[in-house]
Design a protein around this motif. Structure first.
Motif, PDB file in Angstrom:
ATOM      1  N   MET A   1       0.822  -1.217   0.000  1.00 45.52           N
ATOM      2  CA  MET A   1       0.000   0.000   0.000  1.00 45.52           C
ATOM      3  C   MET A   1       0.853   1.264   0.000  1.00 45.52           C
ATOM      4  O   MET A   1       0.510   2.236  -0.660  1.00 45.52           O
ATOM      5  CB  MET A   1      -0.949   0.005   1.199  1.00 45.52           C
ATOM      6  N   ASN A   2       1.953   1.276   0.737  1.00 50.74           N
ATOM      7  CA  ASN A   2       2.797   2.475   0.816  1.00 50.74           C
ATOM      8  C   ASN A   2       3.480   2.782  -0.512  1.00 50.74           C
ATOM      9  O   ASN A   2       3.814   3.923  -0.797  1.00 50.74           O
ATOM     10  CB  ASN A   2       3.847   2.333   1.923  1.00 50.74           C
ATOM     11  N   ASN A   3       3.707   1.753  -1.334  1.00 48.01           N
ATOM     12  CA  ASN A   3       4.347   1.938  -2.641  1.00 48.01           C
ATOM     13  C   ASN A   3       3.332   1.942  -3.776  1.00 48.01           C
ATOM     14  O   ASN A   3       3.718   1.957  -4.938  1.00 48.01           O
ATOM     15  CB  ASN A   3       5.361   0.812  -2.897  1.00 48.01           C
ATOM     16  N   THR A   4       2.057   1.889  -3.442  1.00 49.84           N
ATOM     17  CA  THR A   4       0.970   1.784  -4.421  1.00 49.84           C
ATOM     18  C   THR A   4       1.296   0.754  -5.502  1.00 49.84           C
ATOM     19  O   THR A   4       1.295   1.051  -6.691  1.00 49.84           O
ATOM     20  CB  THR A   4       0.617   3.148  -5.068  1.00 49.84           C
ATOM     21  N   SER A   5       1.563  -0.474  -5.058  1.00 50.31           N
ATOM     22  CA  SER A   5       1.841  -1.539  -6.022  1.00 50.31           C
ATOM     23  C   SER A   5       1.190  -2.839  -5.578  1.00 50.31           C
ATOM     24  O   SER A   5       1.055  -3.113  -4.393  1.00 50.31           O
ATOM     25  CB  SER A   5       3.342  -1.731  -6.196  1.00 50.31           C
TER      26      SER A   5
ATOM     27  N   THR B   1      -0.554  -0.235 -13.697  1.00 49.52           N
ATOM     28  CA  THR B   1      -0.839  -0.042 -15.119  1.00 49.52           C
ATOM     29  C   THR B   1      -1.959   0.963 -15.361  1.00 49.52           C
ATOM     30  O   THR B   1      -1.830   1.854 -16.199  1.00 49.52           O
ATOM     31  CB  THR B   1      -1.222  -1.391 -15.770  1.00 49.52           C
ATOM     32  N   TYR B   2      -3.060   0.825 -14.631  1.00 50.58           N
ATOM     33  CA  TYR B   2      -4.239   1.654 -14.895  1.00 50.58           C
ATOM     34  C   TYR B   2      -4.410   2.825 -13.940  1.00 50.58           C
ATOM     35  O   TYR B   2      -5.321   3.630 -14.120  1.00 50.58           O
ATOM     36  CB  TYR B   2      -5.500   0.779 -14.857  1.00 50.58           C
ATOM     37  N   ALA B   3      -3.576   2.922 -12.941  1.00 48.24           N
ATOM     38  CA  ALA B   3      -3.596   3.998 -11.940  1.00 48.24           C
ATOM     39  C   ALA B   3      -4.831   3.959 -11.038  1.00 48.24           C
ATOM     40  O   ALA B   3      -4.959   4.767 -10.147  1.00 48.24           O
ATOM     41  CB  ALA B   3      -3.467   5.374 -12.590  1.00 48.24           C
ATOM     42  N   LEU B   4      -5.729   3.026 -11.281  1.00 44.30           N
ATOM     43  CA  LEU B   4      -6.887   2.846 -10.410  1.00 44.30           C
ATOM     44  C   LEU B   4      -6.620   1.691  -9.465  1.00 44.30           C
ATOM     45  O   LEU B   4      -6.007   0.695  -9.859  1.00 44.30           O
ATOM     46  CB  LEU B   4      -8.135   2.521 -11.233  1.00 44.30           C
ATOM     47  N   PRO B   5      -7.076   1.786  -8.226  1.00 48.40           N
ATOM     48  CA  PRO B   5      -6.872   0.671  -7.298  1.00 48.40           C
ATOM     49  C   PRO B   5      -7.536  -0.604  -7.821  1.00 48.40           C
ATOM     50  O   PRO B   5      -8.664  -0.561  -8.304  1.00 48.40           O
ATOM     51  CB  PRO B   5      -7.552   1.132  -6.014  1.00 48.40           C
ATOM     52  N   CYS B   6      -6.830  -1.706  -7.729  1.00 47.72           N
ATOM     53  CA  CYS B   6      -7.383  -2.994  -8.150  1.00 47.72           C
ATOM     54  C   CYS B   6      -8.283  -3.544  -7.036  1.00 47.72           C
ATOM     55  O   CYS B   6      -8.374  -2.970  -5.946  1.00 47.72           O
ATOM     56  CB  CYS B   6      -6.258  -3.974  -8.480  1.00 47.72           C
ATOM     57  N   SER B   7      -8.909  -4.662  -7.304  1.00 52.36           N
ATOM     58  CA  SER B   7      -9.815  -5.267  -6.324  1.00 52.36           C
ATOM     59  C   SER B   7      -9.074  -5.688  -5.056  1.00 52.36           C
ATOM     60  O   SER B   7      -9.658  -5.703  -3.969  1.00 52.36           O
ATOM     61  CB  SER B   7     -10.534  -6.469  -6.938  1.00 52.36           C
ATOM     62  N   HIS B   8      -7.786  -5.952  -5.178  1.00 50.91           N
ATOM     63  CA  HIS B   8      -6.998  -6.354  -4.005  1.00 50.91           C
ATOM     64  C   HIS B   8      -6.820  -5.176  -3.038  1.00 50.91           C
ATOM     65  O   HIS B   8      -6.852  -5.351  -1.824  1.00 50.91           O
ATOM     66  CB  HIS B   8      -5.649  -6.913  -4.455  1.00 50.91           C
TER      67      HIS B   8
ATOM     68  N   ILE C   1      -6.752  12.766 -11.329  1.00 50.67           N
ATOM     69  CA  ILE C   1      -7.103  12.854 -12.754  1.00 50.67           C
ATOM     70  C   ILE C   1      -8.452  12.222 -13.059  1.00 50.67           C
ATOM     71  O   ILE C   1      -9.061  12.529 -14.076  1.00 50.67           O
ATOM     72  CB  ILE C   1      -6.028  12.222 -13.668  1.00 50.67           C
ATOM     73  N   PHE C   2      -8.937  11.336 -12.192  1.00 48.06           N
ATOM     74  CA  PHE C   2     -10.228  10.689 -12.397  1.00 48.06           C
ATOM     75  C   PHE C   2     -11.361  11.400 -11.660  1.00 48.06           C
ATOM     76  O   PHE C   2     -12.489  10.919 -11.673  1.00 48.06           O
ATOM     77  CB  PHE C   2     -10.173   9.229 -11.951  1.00 48.06           C
ATOM     78  N   SER C   3     -11.077  12.521 -11.034  1.00 47.05           N
ATOM     79  CA  SER C   3     -12.105  13.202 -10.256  1.00 47.05           C
ATOM     80  C   SER C   3     -13.064  13.995 -11.154  1.00 47.05           C
ATOM     81  O   SER C   3     -12.733  14.365 -12.276  1.00 47.05           O
ATOM     82  CB  SER C   3     -11.470  14.157  -9.242  1.00 47.05           C
ATOM     83  N   ARG C   4     -14.230  14.242 -10.632  1.00 45.60           N
ATOM     84  CA  ARG C   4     -15.235  15.026 -11.346  1.00 45.60           C
ATOM     85  C   ARG C   4     -14.737  16.442 -11.607  1.00 45.60           C
ATOM     86  O   ARG C   4     -14.944  17.003 -12.683  1.00 45.60           O
ATOM     87  CB  ARG C   4     -16.525  15.043 -10.520  1.00 45.60           C
ATOM     88  N   GLN C   5     -14.027  17.028 -10.630  1.00 43.52           N
ATOM     89  CA  GLN C   5     -13.537  18.401 -10.787  1.00 43.52           C
ATOM     90  C   GLN C   5     -12.512  18.504 -11.923  1.00 43.52           C
ATOM     91  O   GLN C   5     -12.554  19.451 -12.711  1.00 43.52           O
ATOM     92  CB  GLN C   5     -12.905  18.907  -9.480  1.00 43.52           C
ATOM     93  N   THR C   6     -11.606  17.543 -12.011  1.00 43.89           N
ATOM     94  CA  THR C   6     -10.609  17.559 -13.084  1.00 43.89           C
ATOM     95  C   THR C   6     -11.296  17.412 -14.436  1.00 43.89           C
ATOM     96  O   THR C   6     -10.954  18.092 -15.396  1.00 43.89           O
ATOM     97  CB  THR C   6      -9.580  16.430 -12.889  1.00 43.89           C
ATOM     98  N   TYR C   7     -12.276  16.531 -14.504  1.00 46.75           N
ATOM     99  CA  TYR C   7     -13.024  16.312 -15.744  1.00 46.75           C
ATOM    100  C   TYR C   7     -13.758  17.594 -16.155  1.00 46.75           C
ATOM    101  O   TYR C   7     -13.741  17.970 -17.324  1.00 46.75           O
ATOM    102  CB  TYR C   7     -14.002  15.171 -15.523  1.00 46.75           C
ATOM    103  N   LYS C   8     -14.358  18.265 -15.187  1.00 45.31           N
ATOM    104  CA  LYS C   8     -15.051  19.523 -15.490  1.00 45.31           C
ATOM    105  C   LYS C   8     -14.085  20.575 -16.015  1.00 45.31           C
ATOM    106  O   LYS C   8     -14.385  21.283 -16.970  1.00 45.31           O
ATOM    107  CB  LYS C   8     -15.763  20.058 -14.237  1.00 45.31           C
ATOM    108  N   ARG C   9     -12.923  20.693 -15.369  1.00 48.89           N
ATOM    109  CA  ARG C   9     -11.930  21.677 -15.821  1.00 48.89           C
ATOM    110  C   ARG C   9     -11.434  21.361 -17.234  1.00 48.89           C
ATOM    111  O   ARG C   9     -11.187  22.271 -18.020  1.00 48.89           O
ATOM    112  CB  ARG C   9     -10.753  21.729 -14.857  1.00 48.89           C
TER     113      ARG C   9
END
Length: 167
Positions: A100-104, A112-119, A138-146
């Protein structure tokens, strides 16, 4: 060899290849305006913290994560083992190492996809932590709106009248 972006552009402009230059430029501009308008509407109508398609994916993998068994190896360093259930078909019972600390994760979907996997979601559920903190901005609603808040103005045909091709 081609890339996905060039293939996508080819499919969008497939019927436009026979057009004269002026018509081709106008077609591309009008398609771009339509694309921005559709995505602007989607951003305005989004009620989730993420884009609707990201939120739906998040819910699907969250349901999948409920079946996993989580073992904590090092809480301070955020190292976990996640085991998938055995399926009727004989598949499953796979073991994944999550840092978790290394986001891997050893499944490599998180990297690969920058989204958390099911694990990741399984570990968050086990620890009682919020999984959405691991979803990038980058996947947030605010970023999408901007991204799609830009304005377009009609291009006057007179601007194209004097265009000619120099070879």
């Amino acid at each position: 060899m081609t890339t996905n972006i060039s293939e996508a552009l080819n499919s969008v402009l497939k019927k436009a290849r026979i057009l004269p230059l002026k018509a081709l430029v106008e077609l591309i501009f009008n398609k771009l305006v339509k694309y921005f308008h559709q995505h602007h509407e989607e951003a305005q109508n989004c009620v989730h913290p993420f884009l609707t398609r990201i939120f739906d994916k998040f819910l699907r993998i969250e349901m999948k994560s409920r079946e996993y068994k989580v073992t904590t190896y090092n809480l301070r360093e955020g190292i976990y083992m996640v085991r998938s259930p055995i399926r009727v078909s004989g598949t499953g019972n796979n073991v994944y190492t999550l840092r978790m600390n290394n986001t891997s994760c050893s499944c490599e979907k998180w990297q690969t996809y920058a989204l958390p996997c099911s694990h990741v979601l399984a570990v968050c559920r086990e620890n009682g932590t919020r999984a959405d903190i691991y979803v990038p901005e980058i996947f947030s609603r605010q970023t999408y709106k901007r991204t799609y808040q830009g304005n377009f103005h009609p291009v006057l045909s007179e601007l194209f009248e004097g265009m000619f091709l120099i070879i």
